[in-house]
Write a protein that holds these residues in place. Structure first.
Motif, PDB file in Angstrom:
ATOM      1  N   ALA A 194       0.823  -1.216   0.000  1.00 15.74           N
ATOM      2  CA  ALA A 194       0.000   0.000   0.000  1.00 15.74           C
ATOM      3  C   ALA A 194       0.854   1.261   0.000  1.00 15.74           C
ATOM      4  O   ALA A 194       0.499   2.262  -0.630  1.00 15.74           O
ATOM      5  CB  ALA A 194      -0.949  -0.010   1.195  1.00 15.74           C
ATOM      6  N   ARG A 195       1.999   1.226   0.671  1.00 15.86           N
ATOM      7  CA  ARG A 195       2.846   2.427   0.736  1.00 15.86           C
ATOM      8  C   ARG A 195       3.405   2.824  -0.632  1.00 15.86           C
ATOM      9  O   ARG A 195       3.871   3.947  -0.811  1.00 15.86           O
ATOM     10  CB  ARG A 195       3.968   2.227   1.743  1.00 15.86           C
ATOM     11  CG  ARG A 195       4.986   1.183   1.347  1.00 15.86           C
ATOM     12  CD  ARG A 195       6.121   1.100   2.377  1.00 15.86           C
ATOM     13  NE  ARG A 195       6.991   0.001   2.076  1.00 15.86           N
ATOM     14  CZ  ARG A 195       7.143  -1.078   2.847  1.00 15.86           C
ATOM     15  NH1 ARG A 195       6.466  -1.180   3.971  1.00 15.86           N
ATOM     16  NH2 ARG A 195       7.956  -2.040   2.504  1.00 15.86           N
ATOM     17  N   ASP A 196       3.367   1.906  -1.604  1.00 16.05           N
ATOM     18  CA  ASP A 196       3.878   2.220  -2.940  1.00 16.05           C
ATOM     19  C   ASP A 196       2.837   2.832  -3.866  1.00 16.05           C
ATOM     20  O   ASP A 196       3.159   3.212  -4.988  1.00 16.05           O
ATOM     21  CB  ASP A 196       4.487   0.971  -3.581  1.00 16.05           C
ATOM     22  CG  ASP A 196       5.845   0.649  -2.987  1.00 16.05           C
ATOM     23  OD1 ASP A 196       6.525   1.588  -2.528  1.00 16.05           O
ATOM     24  OD2 ASP A 196       6.222  -0.533  -2.970  1.00 16.05           O
ATOM     25  N   THR A 197       1.588   2.931  -3.422  1.00 14.93           N
ATOM     26  CA  THR A 197       0.614   3.677  -4.217  1.00 14.93           C
ATOM     27  C   THR A 197       0.947   5.161  -4.074  1.00 14.93           C
ATOM     28  O   THR A 197       1.552   5.582  -3.092  1.00 14.93           O
ATOM     29  CB  THR A 197      -0.828   3.392  -3.752  1.00 14.93           C
ATOM     30  OG1 THR A 197      -0.961   3.787  -2.388  1.00 14.93           O
ATOM     31  CG2 THR A 197      -1.176   1.925  -3.935  1.00 14.93           C
ATOM     32  N   ILE A 198       0.579   5.935  -5.058  1.00 19.43           N
ATOM     33  CA  ILE A 198       0.976   7.345  -5.092  1.00 19.43           C
ATOM     34  C   ILE A 198      -0.150   8.240  -4.581  1.00 19.43           C
ATOM     35  O   ILE A 198      -1.275   8.182  -5.096  1.00 19.43           O
ATOM     36  CB  ILE A 198       1.359   7.757  -6.532  1.00 19.43           C
ATOM     37  CG1 ILE A 198       2.524   6.909  -7.035  1.00 19.43           C
ATOM     38  CG2 ILE A 198       1.709   9.234  -6.620  1.00 19.43           C
ATOM     39  CD1 ILE A 198       3.789   7.034  -6.220  1.00 19.43           C
TER      40      ILE A 198
ATOM     41  N   VAL B 182       4.078  17.930 -14.899  1.00 16.94           N
ATOM     42  CA  VAL B 182       3.525  17.298 -13.701  1.00 16.94           C
ATOM     43  C   VAL B 182       4.569  16.345 -13.142  1.00 16.94           C
ATOM     44  O   VAL B 182       5.088  15.494 -13.871  1.00 16.94           O
ATOM     45  CB  VAL B 182       2.218  16.533 -14.024  1.00 16.94           C
ATOM     46  CG1 VAL B 182       1.716  15.783 -12.795  1.00 16.94           C
ATOM     47  CG2 VAL B 182       1.152  17.477 -14.564  1.00 16.94           C
ATOM     48  N   VAL B 183       4.871  16.489 -11.859  1.00 15.11           N
ATOM     49  CA  VAL B 183       5.813  15.604 -11.176  1.00 15.11           C
ATOM     50  C   VAL B 183       5.037  14.846 -10.103  1.00 15.11           C
ATOM     51  O   VAL B 183       4.488  15.459  -9.189  1.00 15.11           O
ATOM     52  CB  VAL B 183       6.980  16.383 -10.536  1.00 15.11           C
ATOM     53  CG1 VAL B 183       7.943  15.432  -9.834  1.00 15.11           C
ATOM     54  CG2 VAL B 183       7.699  17.234 -11.568  1.00 15.11           C
ATOM     55  N   ASN B 184       4.963  13.532 -10.252  1.00 14.84           N
ATOM     56  CA  ASN B 184       4.360  12.678  -9.230  1.00 14.84           C
ATOM     57  C   ASN B 184       5.493  12.085  -8.412  1.00 14.84           C
ATOM     58  O   ASN B 184       6.336  11.376  -8.954  1.00 14.84           O
ATOM     59  CB  ASN B 184       3.536  11.548  -9.861  1.00 14.84           C
ATOM     60  CG  ASN B 184       2.332  12.063 -10.608  1.00 14.84           C
ATOM     61  OD1 ASN B 184       2.332  12.097 -11.823  1.00 14.84           O
ATOM     62  ND2 ASN B 184       1.312  12.465  -9.886  1.00 14.84           N
ATOM     63  N   ASN B 185       5.516  12.399  -7.121  1.00 19.08           N
ATOM     64  CA  ASN B 185       6.568  11.888  -6.249  1.00 19.08           C
ATOM     65  C   ASN B 185       6.020  11.783  -4.839  1.00 19.08           C
ATOM     66  O   ASN B 185       5.795  12.793  -4.183  1.00 19.08           O
ATOM     67  CB  ASN B 185       7.792  12.803  -6.270  1.00 19.08           C
ATOM     68  CG  ASN B 185       8.925  12.250  -5.435  1.00 19.08           C
ATOM     69  OD1 ASN B 185       8.750  11.344  -4.643  1.00 19.08           O
ATOM     70  ND2 ASN B 185      10.100  12.807  -5.612  1.00 19.08           N
TER      71      ASN B 185
ATOM     72  N   ILE C 125       8.823   3.631  -5.508  1.00 21.25           N
ATOM     73  CA  ILE C 125       8.873   3.683  -6.974  1.00 21.25           C
ATOM     74  C   ILE C 125       9.464   4.969  -7.535  1.00 21.25           C
ATOM     75  O   ILE C 125       9.567   5.132  -8.742  1.00 21.25           O
ATOM     76  CB  ILE C 125       7.490   3.409  -7.605  1.00 21.25           C
ATOM     77  CG1 ILE C 125       6.489   4.514  -7.298  1.00 21.25           C
ATOM     78  CG2 ILE C 125       6.962   2.053  -7.188  1.00 21.25           C
ATOM     79  CD1 ILE C 125       5.181   4.367  -8.048  1.00 21.25           C
ATOM     80  N   GLY C 126       9.854   5.881  -6.674  1.00 14.59           N
ATOM     81  CA  GLY C 126      10.497   7.104  -7.153  1.00 14.59           C
ATOM     82  C   GLY C 126       9.507   8.099  -7.722  1.00 14.59           C
ATOM     83  O   GLY C 126       8.361   8.165  -7.288  1.00 14.59           O
TER      84      GLY C 126
ATOM     85  N   VAL D  61      10.029   3.505 -11.150  1.00 13.66           N
ATOM     86  CA  VAL D  61      10.734   2.214 -11.194  1.00 13.66           C
ATOM     87  C   VAL D  61       9.770   1.160 -10.632  1.00 13.66           C
ATOM     88  O   VAL D  61       8.734   1.487 -10.058  1.00 13.66           O
ATOM     89  CB  VAL D  61      12.054   2.248 -10.384  1.00 13.66           C
ATOM     90  CG1 VAL D  61      13.024   3.234 -10.986  1.00 13.66           C
ATOM     91  CG2 VAL D  61      11.810   2.552  -8.925  1.00 13.66           C
ATOM     92  N   LYS D  62      10.138  -0.094 -10.796  1.00 21.08           N
ATOM     93  CA  LYS D  62       9.281  -1.166 -10.285  1.00 21.08           C
ATOM     94  C   LYS D  62       9.239  -1.113  -8.761  1.00 21.08           C
ATOM     95  O   LYS D  62      10.253  -0.863  -8.116  1.00 21.08           O
ATOM     96  CB  LYS D  62       9.781  -2.520 -10.755  1.00 21.08           C
ATOM     97  CG  LYS D  62       9.604  -2.709 -12.242  1.00 21.08           C
ATOM     98  CD  LYS D  62      10.010  -4.097 -12.681  1.00 21.08           C
ATOM     99  CE  LYS D  62       9.792  -4.205 -14.186  1.00 21.08           C
ATOM    100  NZ  LYS D  62      10.142  -5.524 -14.684  1.00 21.08           N
ATOM    101  N   PRO D  63       8.059  -1.348  -8.178  1.00 18.42           N
ATOM    102  CA  PRO D  63       7.949  -1.295  -6.727  1.00 18.42           C
ATOM    103  C   PRO D  63       8.641  -2.487  -6.058  1.00 18.42           C
ATOM    104  O   PRO D  63       8.853  -3.524  -6.679  1.00 18.42           O
ATOM    105  CB  PRO D  63       6.433  -1.341  -6.478  1.00 18.42           C
ATOM    106  CG  PRO D  63       5.879  -2.012  -7.683  1.00 18.42           C
ATOM    107  CD  PRO D  63       6.779  -1.640  -8.828  1.00 18.42           C
ATOM    108  N   THR D  64       8.965  -2.283  -4.791  1.00 19.38           N
ATOM    109  CA  THR D  64       9.455  -3.384  -3.970  1.00 19.38           C
ATOM    110  C   THR D  64       8.241  -4.189  -3.558  1.00 19.38           C
ATOM    111  O   THR D  64       7.368  -3.688  -2.846  1.00 19.38           O
ATOM    112  CB  THR D  64      10.183  -2.854  -2.722  1.00 19.38           C
ATOM    113  OG1 THR D  64      11.221  -1.969  -3.152  1.00 19.38           O
ATOM    114  CG2 THR D  64      10.755  -3.973  -1.890  1.00 19.38           C
TER     115      THR D  64
END
Length: 154
Positions: free
Chosen positions: A6-10, A95-98, A104-105, A149-152
Motif C-alpha cells: 500500500a505504501r507504494d501507491t501514489i 507534472v511531477v508525481n513523487n 517507486i520514485g 521504477v518497479k515497486p518493492t
C-alpha cells in the motif's frame, strides 16, 4: 505470493505541477486535479481473406481537463488576448508525481502545446466555500523525462 504494498501507491496530494507560459514558469499551487489523455486515431482496414475489420493506428489526439481553484487570472489573460486580439496561446504543463513514502520514485510528464478550449471568465456562488473552475484543453505532444521504477513487492 507477491503483492503491491500500500505504501507504494501514489498520493494525489504529493504531485507538483508547473505551467510554462511564454517562457515563465508558474507553480500551479491552485490546481486541484489535472488529467491529460492520449487517444490513438485509427483507420479501419479491410483485407482479402479476413472477414473481420482490422485497425491501424495513424496518429493521436491529446485532450485534457484540469480543475483549479478560482484564484488565478493567468488563463483568463490568455483567453482575453485571444478574444480581443486573435492571438492564441500555447504553453506546456509539467507534472511531477513523487510520493516520498513510496519505493517507486518519481515520474515527470510534460504535456506540450496546451491550448485552452473553454474557460470560466467570471464566477460566484454564494453557497460555495471555495470557488473552482473546470478548464478543458487539447495538446499535441508530450514527454516523460523520468518514470517510476518497479515497486518493492511484498
Amino acid at each position: 505470493m507477491t503483492f503491491l504494498q500500500a505504501r507504494d501507491t501514489i498520493s494525489g496530494q504529493s504531485a507538483k505541477a508547473y505551467a510554462i507560459i511564454n517562457g515563465q514558469v508558474e507553480e500551479m499551487f491552485y490546481a486541484k486535479k489535472f488529467e491529460a489523455k492520449v487517444k490513438k486515431n485509427k483507420k479501419e482496414i479491410k483485407t482479402l481473406g479476413k472477414l473481420g475489420t482490422q485497425n491501424k493506428a495513424n496518429g493521436f489526439t491529446g485532450t485534457g481537463t484540469m480543475t483549479i481553484y478560482y484564484v488565478t487570472s493567468a488563463f483568463r489573460e490568455l483567453m482575453l488576448n485571444y478574444t480581443k486580439n486573435g492571438i492564441d496561446s500555447y504553453f506546456d504543463v509539467q507534472v511531477v508525481n513523487n510520493d516520498p513514502s513510496s519505493s517507486i520514485g518519481d515520474q515527470t510528464t510534460v504535456v506540450k502545446n496546451v491550448n485552452l478550449d473553454e474557460l470560466t471568465i467570471a464566477s460566484f456562488d454564494v453557497e460555495s466555500e471555495a470557488l473552482e473552475e473546470e478548464v478543458s484543453f487539447t495538446f499535441d505532444d508530450w514527454d516523460m523525462p523520468t518514470h517510476f521504477v518497479k515497486p518493492t513487492l511484498g
